[in-house]
Design an enzyme around this catalytic site. Sequence first.
Site, PDB file in Angstrom:
ATOM      1  N   CYS A 152       7.958   3.218   5.502  1.00 55.25           N
ATOM      2  CA  CYS A 152       7.260   1.958   5.274  1.00 55.25           C
ATOM      3  C   CYS A 152       8.295   0.889   4.962  1.00 55.25           C
ATOM      4  O   CYS A 152       9.449   1.191   4.673  1.00 55.25           O
ATOM      5  CB  CYS A 152       6.282   2.094   4.110  1.00 55.25           C
ATOM      6  SG  CYS A 152       5.108   0.733   4.066  1.00 55.25           S
ATOM      7  N   CYS A 200       7.680  -1.765   2.639  1.00 56.69           N
ATOM      8  CA  CYS A 200       7.437  -2.576   1.436  1.00 56.69           C
ATOM      9  C   CYS A 200       8.490  -2.431   0.346  1.00 56.69           C
ATOM     10  O   CYS A 200       8.788  -3.392  -0.358  1.00 56.69           O
ATOM     11  CB  CYS A 200       6.036  -2.316   0.878  1.00 56.69           C
ATOM     12  SG  CYS A 200       5.730  -0.610   0.422  1.00 56.69           S
ATOM     13  N   CYS A 231       4.268  -4.415   4.091  1.00 52.70           N
ATOM     14  CA  CYS A 231       4.578  -3.212   4.862  1.00 52.70           C
ATOM     15  C   CYS A 231       4.875  -3.528   6.326  1.00 52.70           C
ATOM     16  O   CYS A 231       4.851  -2.636   7.176  1.00 52.70           O
ATOM     17  CB  CYS A 231       3.425  -2.219   4.749  1.00 52.70           C
ATOM     18  SG  CYS A 231       3.001  -1.832   3.033  1.00 52.70           S
ATOM     19  N   LYS A 252      -5.649   5.278   4.797  1.00 55.31           N
ATOM     20  CA  LYS A 252      -5.075   4.761   3.557  1.00 55.31           C
ATOM     21  C   LYS A 252      -5.829   3.499   3.158  1.00 55.31           C
ATOM     22  O   LYS A 252      -5.900   2.543   3.923  1.00 55.31           O
ATOM     23  CB  LYS A 252      -3.596   4.456   3.760  1.00 55.31           C
ATOM     24  CG  LYS A 252      -2.920   3.888   2.527  1.00 55.31           C
ATOM     25  CD  LYS A 252      -1.416   3.773   2.725  1.00 55.31           C
ATOM     26  CE  LYS A 252      -0.762   3.107   1.535  1.00 55.31           C
ATOM     27  NZ  LYS A 252       0.688   2.948   1.717  1.00 55.31           N
ATOM     28  N   ARG A 301       3.787   0.746  -7.541  1.00 50.58           N
ATOM     29  CA  ARG A 301       4.442  -0.501  -7.143  1.00 50.58           C
ATOM     30  C   ARG A 301       5.469  -0.913  -8.178  1.00 50.58           C
ATOM     31  O   ARG A 301       6.463  -1.565  -7.862  1.00 50.58           O
ATOM     32  CB  ARG A 301       3.398  -1.578  -6.877  1.00 50.58           C
ATOM     33  CG  ARG A 301       2.633  -1.234  -5.607  1.00 50.58           C
ATOM     34  CD  ARG A 301       1.596  -2.258  -5.213  1.00 50.58           C
ATOM     35  NE  ARG A 301       0.792  -1.723  -4.112  1.00 50.58           N
ATOM     36  CZ  ARG A 301      -0.338  -2.260  -3.689  1.00 50.58           C
ATOM     37  NH1 ARG A 301      -0.793  -3.354  -4.279  1.00 50.58           N
ATOM     38  NH2 ARG A 301      -0.994  -1.721  -2.695  1.00 50.58           N
ATOM     39  N   ARG A 320      -2.739  -6.344   0.425  1.00 48.94           N
ATOM     40  CA  ARG A 320      -2.578  -5.498   1.607  1.00 48.94           C
ATOM     41  C   ARG A 320      -3.888  -5.307   2.382  1.00 48.94           C
ATOM     42  O   ARG A 320      -4.017  -4.399   3.189  1.00 48.94           O
ATOM     43  CB  ARG A 320      -2.033  -4.132   1.187  1.00 48.94           C
ATOM     44  CG  ARG A 320      -0.716  -4.165   0.425  1.00 48.94           C
ATOM     45  CD  ARG A 320       0.090  -2.891   0.701  1.00 48.94           C
ATOM     46  NE  ARG A 320       1.097  -2.600  -0.291  1.00 48.94           N
ATOM     47  CZ  ARG A 320       2.231  -3.293  -0.455  1.00 48.94           C
ATOM     48  NH1 ARG A 320       2.470  -4.359   0.296  1.00 48.94           N
ATOM     49  NH2 ARG A 320       3.102  -2.934  -1.369  1.00 48.94           N
ATOM     50  N   GLU A 358      -9.839   5.832  12.334  1.00 42.95           N
ATOM     51  CA  GLU A 358      -8.400   5.786  12.039  1.00 42.95           C
ATOM     52  C   GLU A 358      -7.745   7.139  12.327  1.00 42.95           C
ATOM     53  O   GLU A 358      -6.689   7.217  12.942  1.00 42.95           O
ATOM     54  CB  GLU A 358      -8.176   5.419  10.565  1.00 42.95           C
ATOM     55  CG  GLU A 358      -8.280   3.929  10.254  1.00 42.95           C
ATOM     56  CD  GLU A 358      -7.055   3.141  10.724  1.00 42.95           C
ATOM     57  OE1 GLU A 358      -6.152   3.725  11.349  1.00 42.95           O
ATOM     58  OE2 GLU A 358      -7.020   1.926  10.464  1.00 42.95           O
ATOM     59  N   LYS A 409      -5.649   8.910   1.471  1.00 49.97           N
ATOM     60  CA  LYS A 409      -5.026   8.366   0.263  1.00 49.97           C
ATOM     61  C   LYS A 409      -5.797   7.148  -0.216  1.00 49.97           C
ATOM     62  O   LYS A 409      -6.121   6.301   0.608  1.00 49.97           O
ATOM     63  CB  LYS A 409      -3.594   7.970   0.631  1.00 49.97           C
ATOM     64  CG  LYS A 409      -2.822   7.340  -0.481  1.00 49.97           C
ATOM     65  CD  LYS A 409      -1.493   6.869   0.032  1.00 49.97           C
ATOM     66  CE  LYS A 409      -0.790   6.117  -1.075  1.00 49.97           C
ATOM     67  NZ  LYS A 409       0.401   5.477  -0.624  1.00 49.97           N
ATOM     68  N   SER A 468      -0.393   7.393  -7.873  1.00 48.68           N
ATOM     69  CA  SER A 468       0.183   7.045  -9.173  1.00 48.68           C
ATOM     70  C   SER A 468      -0.858   6.674 -10.221  1.00 48.68           C
ATOM     71  O   SER A 468      -0.761   7.101 -11.372  1.00 48.68           O
ATOM     72  CB  SER A 468       1.186   5.903  -8.990  1.00 48.68           C
ATOM     73  OG  SER A 468       0.569   4.774  -8.395  1.00 48.68           O
ATOM     74  N   TYR A 488       2.314  13.941  -8.386  1.00 49.65           N
ATOM     75  CA  TYR A 488       3.366  13.854  -9.400  1.00 49.65           C
ATOM     76  C   TYR A 488       3.207  14.977 -10.418  1.00 49.65           C
ATOM     77  O   TYR A 488       4.103  15.204 -11.222  1.00 49.65           O
ATOM     78  CB  TYR A 488       3.315  12.472 -10.072  1.00 49.65           C
ATOM     79  CG  TYR A 488       3.392  11.353  -9.053  1.00 49.65           C
ATOM     80  CD1 TYR A 488       4.612  11.003  -8.465  1.00 49.65           C
ATOM     81  CD2 TYR A 488       2.244  10.675  -8.627  1.00 49.65           C
ATOM     82  CE1 TYR A 488       4.673  10.020  -7.495  1.00 49.65           C
ATOM     83  CE2 TYR A 488       2.305   9.684  -7.658  1.00 49.65           C
ATOM     84  CZ  TYR A 488       3.517   9.356  -7.094  1.00 49.65           C
ATOM     85  OH  TYR A 488       3.576   8.395  -6.126  1.00 49.65           O
TER      86      TYR A 488
HETATM   87  C1  PBG Z   1       4.142   2.494   0.663  1.00 51.38           C
HETATM   88  C2  PBG Z   1       3.422   3.413  -0.233  1.00 51.38           C
HETATM   89  C3  PBG Z   1       2.603   3.141  -1.340  1.00 51.38           C
HETATM   90  C4  PBG Z   1       2.282   4.383  -1.900  1.00 51.38           C
HETATM   91  C5  PBG Z   1       2.868   5.360  -1.093  1.00 51.38           C
HETATM   92  N1  PBG Z   1       3.537   4.742  -0.052  1.00 51.38           N
HETATM   93  C6  PBG Z   1       2.222   1.867  -1.991  1.00 51.38           C
HETATM   94  C7  PBG Z   1       1.354   0.895  -1.330  1.00 51.38           C
HETATM   95  O1  PBG Z   1       0.846   1.087  -0.232  1.00 51.38           O
HETATM   96  O2  PBG Z   1       1.187  -0.149  -1.957  1.00 51.38           O
HETATM   97  C8  PBG Z   1       1.481   4.622  -3.139  1.00 51.38           C
HETATM   98  C9  PBG Z   1       1.723   5.909  -3.839  1.00 51.38           C
HETATM   99  C10 PBG Z   1       1.163   6.005  -5.196  1.00 51.38           C
HETATM  100  O3  PBG Z   1       0.472   5.099  -5.701  1.00 51.38           O
HETATM  101  O4  PBG Z   1       1.407   7.045  -5.838  1.00 51.38           O
HETATM  102  N2  PBG Z   1       3.382   1.695   1.489  1.00 51.38           N
END
Ligand code: PBG
Length: 324
Positions: A120, A122, A130, A195, A205, A217, A233, A248, A274, A313
Amino acid sequence: MTFPATRMRRLRTTPTIRSMIRETQLSPADFIYPLFIVHGRDVREEITSMPGVYHLSVDQLPGETRAVAQLKIPAIVLFGLPASKDHIGSENFAPDGIVQQAIKAIKDTNPETIVITDVCMCEYTDHGHCGIVRDGQIVNDETLEILQRVVVSHADAGADVVAPSGMMDGMVAAIREALDDSNFGNVSILSYAVKYASSFYGPFRDAAQSPPQFGDRHSYQMDPANAREAIREAELDVDEGADMLMVKPALAYLDIIRRVRDAFDLPLAAYNVSGEYSMVKAAAQRGWVDERKIVLEMLTGIKRAGADMILTYFAKDAARWLAE
Ligand code: PBG
């Protein structure tokens, strides 16, 4: 037959009988452990918003990966924090970029561990989006050319799997073509096919220093209200050559995991993101929940919903708990 001939509690009387009829078995083999890599030496710095998760320098990776492998976790996924950011995220495809260095360090010392790279822009761009930004818009097709350079550089460094997460249209086809043209036919694609534009990415982030500097986004990630769109998708990514699919986040999207599982036979991953991690950590620190029990229950729920693999995690802790 109904009560009293039928008694559901019969098969719940002892731990042994309960384990015999358990439908979902969680195992460390299901886990993929995310790592955040930074420049520097001897860096092992805890991320404030994600207690127990660290920014690691490359020298830490052989040891960290060995620990992961000893817990029988088969795979890691890498996120890089570049030395500097620019408009196109140049370090993302630099031969000596942070992730490229990380892949080599891991593969040199732990060749059997599966190295997955998040693909990605970002984390690498000064605007935090992204994709390529032009006149305040995130432009799709030019972004694909950058992603092609990124995956080839990751494959060159030794990545086993690339995982595009930017939700650009056509990203899987573009990446497959670039890999095949560079003789990386064996590098597989785990597509973040489904996603959502989710607030559950908040702590990430912070960890990846990747928040968008303007806007949000929503023009590329999916609307959390949409489920049928998830099938479209996923279908497109399957047609474009994805080897594995991902949904996700996970916990607020268990119905989506189930729908995708039922509609496609590809291996399916779910990302326990996260925000899902940090909420549990925060509550556990206050003694409001039993961390160990709640984590294993959540991960079991994600697997029961249909995920074959879980990016989490909690991977190391959960693997330890499962082994006890
Ligand atoms: C990159 C990306 C993101 C996450 C994984 N790859 C952040 C986003 O899309 O803003 C999030 C992972 C997480 O929150 O644990 N695009």
